[in-house]
Design a protein around this motif. Structure first.
Motif, PDB file in Angstrom:
ATOM      1  N   MET A   1       4.067 -15.043   5.023  1.00 12.22           N
ATOM      2  CA  MET A   1       3.944 -13.746   4.352  1.00 12.22           C
ATOM      3  C   MET A   1       2.493 -13.250   4.416  1.00 12.22           C
ATOM      4  SD  MET A   1       5.661 -12.878   0.713  1.00 12.22           S
ATOM      5  CE  MET A   1       4.423 -12.369  -0.433  1.00 12.22           C
ATOM      6  N   ALA A   2       2.317 -11.956   4.723  1.00 13.67           N
ATOM      7  CA  ALA A   2       0.970 -11.401   4.836  1.00 13.67           C
ATOM      8  C   ALA A   2       0.311 -11.288   3.471  1.00 13.67           C
ATOM      9  CB  ALA A   2       1.036 -10.027   5.489  1.00 13.67           C
ATOM     10  N   ALA A   3      -0.983 -11.628   3.438  1.00 10.94           N
ATOM     11  CA  ALA A   3      -1.732 -11.478   2.194  1.00 10.94           C
ATOM     12  C   ALA A   3      -1.881  -9.986   1.896  1.00 10.94           C
ATOM     13  CB  ALA A   3      -3.087 -12.142   2.351  1.00 10.94           C
ATOM     14  N   ASP A   4      -2.158  -9.656   0.622  1.00 10.21           N
ATOM     15  CA  ASP A   4      -2.272  -8.246   0.222  1.00 10.21           C
ATOM     16  C   ASP A   4      -3.308  -7.487   1.043  1.00 10.21           C
ATOM     17  OD1 ASP A   4      -0.267  -8.449  -1.552  1.00 10.21           O
ATOM     18  OD2 ASP A   4      -1.546  -8.507  -3.348  1.00 10.21           O
ATOM     19  N   GLY A   5      -4.447  -8.128   1.299  1.00 10.23           N
ATOM     20  CA  GLY A   5      -5.521  -7.501   2.080  1.00 10.23           C
ATOM     21  C   GLY A   5      -5.053  -7.125   3.470  1.00 10.23           C
ATOM     22  N   GLU A   6      -4.307  -8.055   4.121  1.00 10.53           N
ATOM     23  CA  GLU A   6      -3.786  -7.783   5.474  1.00 10.53           C
ATOM     24  C   GLU A   6      -2.791  -6.630   5.446  1.00 10.53           C
ATOM     25  OE1 GLU A   6      -2.135 -11.157   7.642  1.00 10.53           O
ATOM     26  OE2 GLU A   6      -3.571 -12.429   6.564  1.00 10.53           O
ATOM     27  N   LYS A   7      -1.936  -6.643   4.414  1.00 11.47           N
ATOM     28  CA  LYS A   7      -0.917  -5.591   4.278  1.00 11.47           C
ATOM     29  C   LYS A   7      -1.595  -4.223   4.116  1.00 11.47           C
ATOM     30  CE  LYS A   7       2.881  -4.903   1.342  1.00 11.47           C
ATOM     31  NZ  LYS A   7       3.564  -5.371   0.143  1.00 11.47           N
ATOM     32  N   ASP A   8      -2.605  -4.158   3.249  1.00 11.92           N
ATOM     33  CA  ASP A   8      -3.327  -2.897   3.036  1.00 11.92           C
ATOM     34  C   ASP A   8      -3.960  -2.407   4.335  1.00 11.92           C
ATOM     35  OD1 ASP A   8      -2.623  -2.948   0.431  1.00 11.92           O
ATOM     36  OD2 ASP A   8      -4.606  -3.519  -0.338  1.00 11.92           O
ATOM     37  N   ALA A   9      -4.559  -3.357   5.090  1.00  8.03           N
ATOM     38  CA  ALA A   9      -5.228  -2.987   6.347  1.00  8.03           C
ATOM     39  C   ALA A   9      -4.211  -2.450   7.345  1.00  8.03           C
ATOM     40  CB  ALA A   9      -5.963  -4.191   6.913  1.00  8.03           C
ATOM     41  N   SER A  10      -3.032  -3.094   7.437  1.00  7.72           N
ATOM     42  CA  SER A  10      -2.038  -2.615   8.405  1.00  7.72           C
ATOM     43  C   SER A  10      -1.450  -1.269   7.962  1.00  7.72           C
ATOM     44  CB  SER A  10      -0.956  -3.672   8.656  1.00  7.72           C
ATOM     45  OG  SER A  10       0.121  -3.511   7.806  1.00  7.72           O
ATOM     46  N   GLN A  11      -1.324  -1.048   6.645  1.00 11.02           N
ATOM     47  CA  GLN A  11      -0.852   0.265   6.166  1.00 11.02           C
ATOM     48  C   GLN A  11      -1.865   1.365   6.475  1.00 11.02           C
ATOM     49  OE1 GLN A  11       0.170  -0.380   2.045  1.00 11.02           O
ATOM     50  NE2 GLN A  11       2.316  -0.797   2.531  1.00 11.02           N
ATOM     51  N   ARG A  12      -3.147   1.029   6.296  1.00 16.86           N
ATOM     52  CA  ARG A  12      -4.214   2.011   6.603  1.00 16.86           C
ATOM     53  C   ARG A  12      -4.201   2.354   8.085  1.00 16.86           C
ATOM     54  NH1 ARG A  12      -7.327  -0.679   2.816  1.00 16.86           N
ATOM     55  NH2 ARG A  12      -8.305  -1.972   4.413  1.00 16.86           N
ATOM     56  N   GLU A  13      -3.972   1.331   8.910  1.00 15.91           N
ATOM     57  CA  GLU A  13      -3.928   1.536  10.361  1.00 15.91           C
ATOM     58  C   GLU A  13      -2.748   2.431  10.741  1.00 15.91           C
ATOM     59  OE1 GLU A  13      -3.427  -1.270  14.219  1.00 15.91           O
ATOM     60  OE2 GLU A  13      -4.453  -2.183  12.491  1.00 15.91           O
ATOM     61  N   MET A  14      -1.593   2.153  10.136  1.00 19.29           N
ATOM     62  CA  MET A  14      -0.398   2.976  10.407  1.00 19.29           C
ATOM     63  C   MET A  14      -0.633   4.429  10.013  1.00 19.29           C
ATOM     64  SD  MET A  14       2.959   0.763   9.385  1.00 19.29           S
ATOM     65  CE  MET A  14       3.784   2.234   8.807  1.00 19.29           C
ATOM     66  N   LEU A  15      -1.245   4.612   8.848  1.00 17.40           N
ATOM     67  CA  LEU A  15      -1.543   5.952   8.338  1.00 17.40           C
ATOM     68  C   LEU A  15      -2.489   6.688   9.288  1.00 17.40           C
ATOM     69  CD1 LEU A  15      -0.765   7.510   5.788  1.00 17.40           C
ATOM     70  CD2 LEU A  15      -2.897   6.740   4.763  1.00 17.40           C
TER      71      LEU A  15
END
Ligand code: FES
Length: 149
Positions: A1-15
């Protein structure tokens, strides 16, 4: 499972990637669509689907000749969700007659534009609204039909 920091970074990238293609108005409604949800006993409802299998259902609450509330359900791409959201925003306050004439271009303009390959999402939204308005005219003649939805 991705850590919160990784998840936030991938969401920012998608955005960031989405904003390279779509206007902020599209992305905003894609993430947080306005007026999303089913309406109980609507005065009018209509659905449209596209060849790519996306679909939009529009619901209307009408007082006299005027649309006082509108909501939608949609499945499909972000531009479909944004177009559906925008068509309900534009429809609120319009007369039924004016809503019948609302064009895909006006929906796209409300979203500060759509890429050419997504223009059919706005066309589908305008068709769903048109179907809902025609249904509202039918329900004016046969109001008992509203009880079964
Ligand atoms: Fe086909 Fe949105 S309706 S991509």
């Amino acid at each position: 499972m991705a850590a919160d920091g990784e998840k936030d970074a991938s969401q920012r990238e998608m955005l960031a990637k989405a904003l390279e293609i779509y206007s902020p108005a599209v992305v905003e409604r894609w993430i947080k669509p306005r007026n999303r949800g089913q309406m109980r006993h609507p005065d009018g409802q209509g659905r449209a689907a596209s060849a790519c299998d996306d679909s939009i259902q529009v619901f209307l609450r009408v007082q006299g000749e005027r649309i006082t509330e509108s909501s939608f359900l949609a499945t499909g791409c972000g531009a479909t969700l944004s177009s559906a959201s925008m068509v309900t925003e534009l429809a609120e306050g319009m007369t039924l007659e004016a809503a019948l004439g609302l064009t895909a271009q006006e929906i796209a303009d409300g979203l500060d534009g759509l890429p050419e390959h997504n223009f059919h999402c706005a066309e589908m939204a305008s068709l769903a609204l048109r179907a809902a308005v025609q249904d509202a005219y039918r329900c004016e003649r046969e109001p008992w039909k509203k009880l079964y939805r």
